[in-house]
Write a protein that holds these residues in place. Sequence first.
Motif, PDB file in Angstrom:
ATOM      1  N   CYS A   1      -4.567   4.735  -3.764  1.00  0.00           N
ATOM      2  CA  CYS A   1      -5.430   3.780  -4.461  1.00  0.00           C
ATOM      3  C   CYS A   1      -6.188   4.416  -5.620  1.00  0.00           C
TER       4      CYS A   1
ATOM      5  N   CYS B   1       0.855  -1.191   0.000  1.00  0.00           N
ATOM      6  CA  CYS B   1       0.000   0.000   0.000  1.00  0.00           C
ATOM      7  C   CYS B   1       0.885   1.233   0.000  1.00  0.00           C
TER       8      CYS B   1
ATOM      9  N   SER C   1      -4.342   3.993  -8.829  1.00  0.00           N
ATOM     10  CA  SER C   1      -3.843   2.643  -9.091  1.00  0.00           C
ATOM     11  C   SER C   1      -3.971   2.260 -10.568  1.00  0.00           C
TER      12      SER C   1
END
Length: 160
Positions: free
Chosen positions: A131, A127, A134
């Motif tokens: 996100c 991580c 991504s």
Amino acid sequence: MPKIIQRDEELDFKPLDEIIESVKAEGLGLIPILQRAQEHYGYLPKPLLEAIADKLSLSYSHVFGVATFYAQFHLTPRGRHLIQQCDGTACHVRGAARIKRSTQEKLGIKPGETTEDLKVTYEIVYCLGSCGLSPVAMIDGKVVGRLTPEKMIRMIDMLE
């Protein structure tokens, strides 16, 4: 930038003596010594860990145990450039495996390894907190998002 000790190079322990004295004067312990030694030498090779253990009257297994417990310490040479590719859930479902394959082929190494010329260290992390971008990687501390295998190759080609 730290001097990267080559695999068969003789170590100069004078800087280590200075690091130990400085850390002791500050009333600190083993972890700051390992941090500063790694900062100076580039990584923590076995002879350096043995010298630290000897100079602090600690067992080698204790010093080695601390150095291997914390992810911040490295026992092998690191590359001048660091690529940390995320394979967390969002990145994984958006194609991280394809990027990983192309990166391995381009660099000729697996995650967790460093190229023979010490140019690049390639790691998989789980991580990077990005996100929404991504798949994502951090290259020399800079987040690069919306990666494709082709974009990753271009980023690698841009490294000096």
